[in-house]
Write an enzyme that holds these catalytic residues in place. Structure first.
Site, PDB file in Angstrom:
ATOM      1  CG  ASP A  56     -81.509  -6.455-120.574  1.00 35.00           C
ATOM      2  OD1 ASP A  56     -81.309  -6.198-119.292  1.00 35.00           O
ATOM      3  OD2 ASP A  56     -82.336  -7.601-120.726  1.00 35.00           O
ATOM      4  CB  THR A  84     -79.365 -13.026-108.053  1.00 31.89           C
ATOM      5  OG1 THR A  84     -78.935 -11.857-107.095  1.00 31.89           O
ATOM      6  CG2 THR A  84     -78.312 -13.059-108.987  1.00 31.89           C
ATOM      7  CB  THR A 139     -76.279  -9.470-104.487  1.00 30.88           C
ATOM      8  OG1 THR A 139     -76.026  -8.171-104.672  1.00 30.88           O
ATOM      9  CG2 THR A 139     -76.164  -9.972-103.043  1.00 30.88           C
ATOM     10  CE  LYS A 174     -75.053  -5.759-102.251  1.00 29.58           C
ATOM     11  NZ  LYS A 174     -75.545  -5.440-103.658  1.00 29.58           N
ATOM     12  CG  ASN A 211     -76.930  -5.428 -99.062  1.00 30.23           C
ATOM     13  OD1 ASN A 211     -76.573  -4.377 -98.773  1.00 30.23           O
ATOM     14  ND2 ASN A 211     -77.802  -5.790-100.365  1.00 30.23           N
ATOM     15  CB  CYS A 241     -81.052  -5.001-102.220  1.00 33.16           C
ATOM     16  SG  CYS A 241     -80.796  -4.350-104.156  1.00 33.16           S
TER      17      CYS A 241
HETATM   18  C1  UGA Z   1     -79.138  -1.382-100.537  1.00 26.47           C
HETATM   19  C2  UGA Z   1     -77.822  -1.327 -99.828  1.00 26.47           C
HETATM   20  O1  UGA Z   1     -77.911   0.148 -99.030  1.00 26.47           O
HETATM   21  C3  UGA Z   1     -76.689  -0.868-101.080  1.00 26.47           C
HETATM   22  O2  UGA Z   1     -75.493  -0.764-100.247  1.00 26.47           O
HETATM   23  C4  UGA Z   1     -76.792  -2.186-101.759  1.00 26.47           C
HETATM   24  O3  UGA Z   1     -75.804  -1.959-103.007  1.00 26.47           O
HETATM   25  C5  UGA Z   1     -78.174  -2.359-102.604  1.00 26.47           C
HETATM   26  O4  UGA Z   1     -78.902  -2.494-101.269  1.00 26.47           O
HETATM   27  C6  UGA Z   1     -77.906  -3.609-103.281  1.00 26.47           C
HETATM   28  O5  UGA Z   1     -77.841  -4.858-102.650  1.00 26.47           O
HETATM   29  O6  UGA Z   1     -77.776  -3.560-104.528  1.00 26.47           O
HETATM   30  P1  UGA Z   1     -81.098   0.022-101.542  1.00 26.47           P
HETATM   31  O7  UGA Z   1     -81.949  -1.289-101.721  1.00 26.47           O
HETATM   32  O8  UGA Z   1     -80.994   0.940-102.696  1.00 26.47           O
HETATM   33  O9  UGA Z   1     -79.573  -0.212-101.269  1.00 26.47           O
HETATM   34  O10 UGA Z   1     -81.896   0.604-100.358  1.00 26.47           O
HETATM   35  P2  UGA Z   1     -81.195   1.302 -99.028  1.00 26.47           P
HETATM   36  O11 UGA Z   1     -81.045   2.817 -99.331  1.00 26.47           O
HETATM   37  O12 UGA Z   1     -80.413   0.483 -98.437  1.00 26.47           O
HETATM   38  O13 UGA Z   1     -82.584   1.189 -98.136  1.00 26.47           O
HETATM   39  C7  UGA Z   1     -83.285  -0.063 -97.960  1.00 26.47           C
HETATM   40  C8  UGA Z   1     -84.499  -0.135 -97.008  1.00 26.47           C
HETATM   41  O14 UGA Z   1     -84.175   0.270 -95.786  1.00 26.47           O
HETATM   42  C9  UGA Z   1     -85.410   1.116 -97.571  1.00 26.47           C
HETATM   43  O15 UGA Z   1     -86.782   0.555 -97.511  1.00 26.47           O
HETATM   44  C10 UGA Z   1     -85.446   2.218 -96.516  1.00 26.47           C
HETATM   45  O16 UGA Z   1     -86.361   2.754 -96.235  1.00 26.47           O
HETATM   46  C11 UGA Z   1     -84.877   1.393 -95.184  1.00 26.47           C
HETATM   47  N1  UGA Z   1     -84.273   1.987 -94.359  1.00 26.47           N
HETATM   48  C12 UGA Z   1     -82.835   2.469 -94.492  1.00 26.47           C
HETATM   49  C13 UGA Z   1     -84.780   2.298 -92.968  1.00 26.47           C
HETATM   50  O17 UGA Z   1     -85.912   1.526 -92.626  1.00 26.47           O
HETATM   51  N2  UGA Z   1     -84.154   2.974 -92.043  1.00 26.47           N
HETATM   52  C14 UGA Z   1     -82.769   3.334 -92.183  1.00 26.47           C
HETATM   53  O18 UGA Z   1     -82.245   4.132 -91.284  1.00 26.47           O
HETATM   54  C15 UGA Z   1     -82.291   3.399 -93.361  1.00 26.47           C
END
Ligand code: UGA
Length: 493
Positions: free
Chosen positions: A74, A130, A166, A258, A262, A314
């Site tokens: 980094d 990104t 991504t 990807k 998402n 993300c």
């Molecule tokens: C997300 C994707 O789930 C991953 O697979 C991906 O690799 C990642 O982005 C990325 O692009 O790097 P993440 O951002 O860690 O992962 O979070 P998530 O667990 O997907 O949750 C995202 C948001 O959705 C959170 O604010 C969560 O509270 C919300 N959420 C999730 C809901 O409001 N309802 C749900 O049923 C599930």
């Protein structure tokens, strides 16, 4: 000088080793023989991860755990020093222990020296951020450009550069052009792509035990390298009697997989939140509805939790970038629905502020609600539980909106306080749940941390001024809370 299938020099030599921020402590590649069944150096490429944020750092640590020799790179000296000294500078369950273990094994190192990285690795993974471009919906690829050009200039042999960040579709071809232009002539450096799917708070598991591996290359040489690079994951799966599907495809598809994943997840959440609005209007219960449709395996029960909407670094930016890229490629119309997915999501925030205002008997006027004198116990600031990440956090944004409506908002979050305080200094922050709820006129439970999900309505009721609950997580049994004298308001129920 080339003695193995990756064209590496026989020994790295002192000139290389002196670059490392963290010097090797041992020569054994396998600290724990149970972790990976075999360790054949001719089929174990050396790997670098360019960019040590959530993504790159987690990958670096986990690939060292799988038995690979790894370097994390980094440009941020403080970050590299932190990792090299055994401290993970963000909250991710289990990662600190794994970092320490693998630093000790000697397989894992961190550096800010790009020449050392170029000399060391056979495969370089691009893991830089990104973010959304300022004032636009498209992705900002400047970190990718900087990392690739910088590395290219220092390469001395043929290597494989694999994108993990991504990106908009078409980025891989552009990275190949950058390499052709900036790497020394005749090396034949190639680009491959292998998207990541890790979820913060479950990151280690998602890297070590992914539900699928996707990669793309442009030649048989690169395809073999990608196989070698992922062998450790497949070997671990075999030991645990699991299977990990591998999808080998072309560069454009790998990039799209990807963003498609998402966008699909975001659409699912906005769909259930739209159903929450309808349920509220019709007197139905969206939580029961989600449960009922989720039993249909074609639909599935994951990502159907209605609430305050999705956030994080993300999903929000990825749907915008996908829609923008589709527009650039002339198929924008097909992706207009994503703008609505985004719209449904951001409207959750005004909707939730209105719900709090109604709950405390201050329905919004033409300029929103006036919540002066209302003490809000605000539980949760991160974008989801088990992380300290507050990027595009719906909970934090709603807290700020309540404050803008003059409420006295007292925030407690198990891990996100420091980050939240830096981003929203106008809010009050306390270090315990008890301080947050003492004398509250309304409790807003916003992020489903375990500590909040197990709250006891009677015990909590004795600490607040008024038994009013806004369940932004839809995590509680409304009847249970009402039985204890609470005015309960969920989302879409
Ligand atoms: C997300 C994707 O789930 C991953 O697979 C991906 O690799 C990642 O982005 C990325 O692009 O790097 P993440 O951002 O860690 O992962 O979070 P998530 O667990 O997907 O949750 C995202 C948001 O959705 C959170 O604010 C969560 O509270 C919300 N959420 C999730 C809901 O409001 N309802 C749900 O049923 C599930």
């Amino acid at each position: 000088m080339r003695d193995d299938s990756y064209g590496r020099r026989r020994t790295p030599g002192p000139a290389l080793d002196q670059h490392w921020t963290f010097h090797r402590q041992g020569t054994h590649l396998m600290a724990n023989a149970n972790q990976t069944p075999s360790q054949n150096p001719t089929t174990r490429p050396r790997i670098s991860f360019l960019g040590c944020g959530y993504l790159g750092a987690t990958y670096a640590i986990c690939f060292a755990e799988l038995g690979y020799e790894v370097v994390g790179y980094d440009v941020d000296t403080a970050k590299i020093e932190s990792f090299a000294s055994g401290t993970v500078p963000f909250h991710e369950p289990g990662l600190p222990e794994l970092l320490k273990k693998n630093l000790e094994s000697g397989r894992l190192r961190f550096t800010t020296d790009v020449q050392a990285v170029a000399d060391f690795a056979d495969v370089h993974f691009i893991c830089v951020g990104t973010p959304q471009r300022k004032g636009e919906h498209g992705a900002d690829l400047s970190y990718i450009e900087a990392a690739v050009v910088d590395l290219a200039k220092h390469l001395t042999r043929k290597v494989l550069i694999v994108g993990k960040s991504t990106v908009p579709v078409g980025t891989a071809s552009w990275v190949q052009e950058l390499l052709d232009r900036h790497a020394p002539e005749g090396l034949g450096v190639e680009v491959g792509w292998s998207p990541e799917f890790l979820q913060e708070s479950n990151a280690m598991h998602d890297v070590l035990r992914p539900n699928r591996i996707v990669y793309a290359s442009q030649s048989a040489w690169a395809s073999q390298l990608l196989k070698d690079v992922h062998r450790g994951i497949l070997e671990l799966a075999a030991v645990e009697d699991r299977e990990v599907p591998v999808v080998e495809t072309d560069l454009a598809t790998a990039e799209l997989v990807k963003v498609a994943a998402n966008a699909f997840l975001a659409t699912k959440i906005s769909f259930i939140n739209a159903m929450a609005d309808l349920s509220e209007a019709a007197g139905a219960d969206v939580a029961d509805l989600a449960k009922a449709i989720g039993y249909d395996q074609r639909i599935g029960n994951k990502f159907l939790r209605a609430g305050i909407g999705f956030g994080g670094g993300c999903l929000p930016k990825d749907i915008r970038a996908l829609s923008a890229r589709a527009g650039e490629l002339g198929v924008g119309e097909s992706f207009r629905f994503l703008d609505e997915v985004d719209g449904i999501n951001t409207r959750r925030r005004t909707h939730t502020v209105r719900a709090v205002a109604n709950l405390v008997g201050r329905p919004p006027g033409p300029n929103g609600p006036d919540l002066s004198g209302v003490r809000v116990a605000y539980l949760g600031a991160t974008f989801k539980p088990d992380t300290d990440d507050i990027r595009d956090s719906p909970a934090l944004d709603i807290a700020r909106r309540l404050r803008a409506a003059r409420a006295d908002v007292v925030v407690y979050d198990p891990e996100g306080l420091e980050n939240a305080q830096a981003a929203a200094p106008e809010l009050s922050f306390v270090k315990t749940l008890a301080e947050a709820v003492a004398g509250a006129d309304v409790v807003c439970a916003m992020v489903p941390w375990e500590e909040f999900r197990i709250l006891d309505p009677e015990a909590l009721g004795r600490q607040v001024a008024e038994r009013r609950l806004l369940d932004g997580m839809n995590a509680y049994d409304p009847e249970q809370w009402r039985k204890h004298g609470w005015t309960y308001q969920g989302i879409g129920r």
